[in-house]
Motif scaffolding. Structure first.
Motif, PDB file in Angstrom:
ATOM      1  N   GLN A 129      -7.132 -10.795  -6.301  1.00 27.50           N
ATOM      2  CA  GLN A 129      -7.649  -9.471  -6.714  1.00 27.50           C
ATOM      3  C   GLN A 129      -7.484  -8.398  -5.663  1.00 27.50           C
ATOM      4  OE1 GLN A 129     -11.534 -11.471  -6.623  1.00 27.50           O
ATOM      5  NE2 GLN A 129     -11.836 -10.677  -8.761  1.00 27.50           N
ATOM      6  N   ILE A 130      -7.545  -8.921  -4.259  1.00 29.89           N
ATOM      7  CA  ILE A 130      -6.982  -7.956  -3.243  1.00 29.89           C
ATOM      8  C   ILE A 130      -5.619  -7.417  -3.309  1.00 29.89           C
ATOM      9  CG2 ILE A 130      -7.004  -7.386  -0.720  1.00 29.89           C
ATOM     10  CD1 ILE A 130      -9.112  -9.468  -0.371  1.00 29.89           C
ATOM     11  N   ALA A 131      -4.776  -8.224  -3.702  1.00 28.68           N
ATOM     12  CA  ALA A 131      -3.241  -7.671  -3.740  1.00 28.68           C
ATOM     13  C   ALA A 131      -3.337  -6.874  -4.950  1.00 28.68           C
ATOM     14  CB  ALA A 131      -2.467  -9.041  -3.918  1.00 28.68           C
ATOM     15  N   ASP A 132      -3.940  -7.034  -6.151  1.00 27.21           N
ATOM     16  CA  ASP A 132      -3.913  -6.256  -7.205  1.00 27.21           C
ATOM     17  C   ASP A 132      -4.500  -4.875  -6.889  1.00 27.21           C
ATOM     18  OD1 ASP A 132      -2.766  -8.389  -8.757  1.00 27.21           O
ATOM     19  OD2 ASP A 132      -4.721  -8.732  -9.609  1.00 27.21           O
ATOM     20  N   LYS A 133      -5.663  -4.837  -5.943  1.00 25.46           N
ATOM     21  CA  LYS A 133      -6.278  -3.553  -5.842  1.00 25.46           C
ATOM     22  C   LYS A 133      -5.320  -2.693  -4.970  1.00 25.46           C
ATOM     23  CE  LYS A 133     -11.185  -4.987  -6.020  1.00 25.46           C
ATOM     24  NZ  LYS A 133     -11.627  -4.055  -6.911  1.00 25.46           N
ATOM     25  N   ALA A 151     -10.009   7.375  -5.206  1.00 22.60           N
ATOM     26  CA  ALA A 151      -9.797   5.845  -5.897  1.00 22.60           C
ATOM     27  C   ALA A 151     -10.421   4.989  -4.818  1.00 22.60           C
ATOM     28  CB  ALA A 151      -8.509   5.977  -6.212  1.00 22.60           C
ATOM     29  N   LEU A 152     -10.194   5.074  -3.713  1.00 18.86           N
ATOM     30  CA  LEU A 152     -10.752   4.074  -2.542  1.00 18.86           C
ATOM     31  C   LEU A 152     -12.217   4.155  -2.499  1.00 18.86           C
ATOM     32  CD1 LEU A 152      -8.298   4.401   0.475  1.00 18.86           C
ATOM     33  CD2 LEU A 152      -8.580   2.366  -1.312  1.00 18.86           C
ATOM     34  N   VAL A 169      -6.303   1.637   7.322  1.00 16.33           N
ATOM     35  CA  VAL A 169      -7.166   0.404   7.514  1.00 16.33           C
ATOM     36  C   VAL A 169      -8.141   0.309   6.500  1.00 16.33           C
ATOM     37  CG1 VAL A 169      -8.766  -0.828   8.962  1.00 16.33           C
ATOM     38  CG2 VAL A 169      -6.844   0.563  10.027  1.00 16.33           C
ATOM     39  N   TYR A 170      -7.914  -0.873   5.748  1.00 17.43           N
ATOM     40  CA  TYR A 170      -8.997  -1.290   4.806  1.00 17.43           C
ATOM     41  C   TYR A 170      -9.758  -2.321   5.217  1.00 17.43           C
ATOM     42  CZ  TYR A 170      -5.100   0.996   2.130  1.00 17.43           C
ATOM     43  OH  TYR A 170      -4.197   1.846   1.662  1.00 17.43           O
ATOM     44  N   ILE A 171     -11.068  -2.495   4.654  1.00 16.06           N
ATOM     45  CA  ILE A 171     -11.975  -3.342   4.881  1.00 16.06           C
ATOM     46  C   ILE A 171     -12.414  -3.601   3.548  1.00 16.06           C
ATOM     47  CG2 ILE A 171     -14.079  -4.566   5.627  1.00 16.06           C
ATOM     48  CD1 ILE A 171     -13.930  -2.512   8.046  1.00 16.06           C
ATOM     49  N   PHE A 172     -11.860  -4.934   2.688  1.00 16.10           N
ATOM     50  CA  PHE A 172     -12.348  -5.413   1.398  1.00 16.10           C
ATOM     51  C   PHE A 172     -13.445  -6.283   1.544  1.00 16.10           C
ATOM     52  CE2 PHE A 172      -7.902  -4.059   0.646  1.00 16.10           C
ATOM     53  CZ  PHE A 172      -7.956  -3.383  -0.605  1.00 16.10           C
ATOM     54  N   VAL A 203     -13.738  -2.150  -2.057  1.00 18.08           N
ATOM     55  CA  VAL A 203     -13.526  -1.513  -0.761  1.00 18.08           C
ATOM     56  C   VAL A 203     -14.529  -1.164   0.007  1.00 18.08           C
ATOM     57  CG1 VAL A 203     -12.116   0.255   0.520  1.00 18.08           C
ATOM     58  CG2 VAL A 203     -11.366  -0.513  -1.761  1.00 18.08           C
ATOM     59  N   LEU A 204     -14.957  -1.846   1.198  1.00 15.21           N
ATOM     60  CA  LEU A 204     -16.211  -1.566   1.926  1.00 15.21           C
ATOM     61  C   LEU A 204     -16.212  -0.455   2.738  1.00 15.21           C
ATOM     62  CD1 LEU A 204     -17.328  -5.186   3.060  1.00 15.21           C
ATOM     63  CD2 LEU A 204     -18.201  -4.125   1.131  1.00 15.21           C
TER      64      LEU A 204
END
Length: 127
Positions: A25-29, A84-85, A14-17, A91-92
């Motif tokens: 930008q989110i898709a690239d990350k 990396a995350l 689970v990511y919170i961007f 990435v919050l």
């Protein structure tokens, strides 16, 4: 030394961007980070979108939520993936867990349902 490559395991992340990031930008990350995984099969993504956070994180009130599910044969890639995350300022928060099964209780058999109903009826009689 134990063999860490013996079985493949399914993980859920689970990511919170940062909600200020553009969708591209989110898709690239995601593509960059998931490239580190060497996942077997496809990585399934579920976009929950921009939502209000339960509490402020780094002075942010909103975040972009994504849930990813992937299978790994080699779990030794997880530490580098997490590193990396952590270093990515976009990435919050993130959480990686072993995906055991779908959410919710497993289905009950007819016998278990009957026993549960009997127990519930017995509890009602005691009151």
């Amino acid at each position: 030394m134990p063999n860490t490559k013996a079985t493949s395991r399914t993980y859920e992340a689970v990511y919170i961007f940062d909600s200020a990031l553009e969708d591209q930008q989110i898709a690239d990350k995601l593509q960059k980070h998931h490239g580190l995984l060497s996942a077997t099969g496809d990585i399934t993504l579920e976009h929950w979108g921009r939502r209000q956070l339960a509490y402020p994180i780094a002075k942010r009130e909103n975040g972009y939520y994504i849930i990813a599910q992937f299978t790994l044969d080699d779990v030794t890639v997880l530490p580098e993936f997490e590193r990396a995350l952590k270093l990515d300022e976009g990435v919050l928060r993130y959480l990686i867990s072993l995906h055991e099964r779908e959410l919710g209780a497993p289905p009950m058999t007819e016998e278990e349902l009957a026993a549960r109903k009997k127990d519930d009826d017995d509890d009602d009689d005691e009151e």
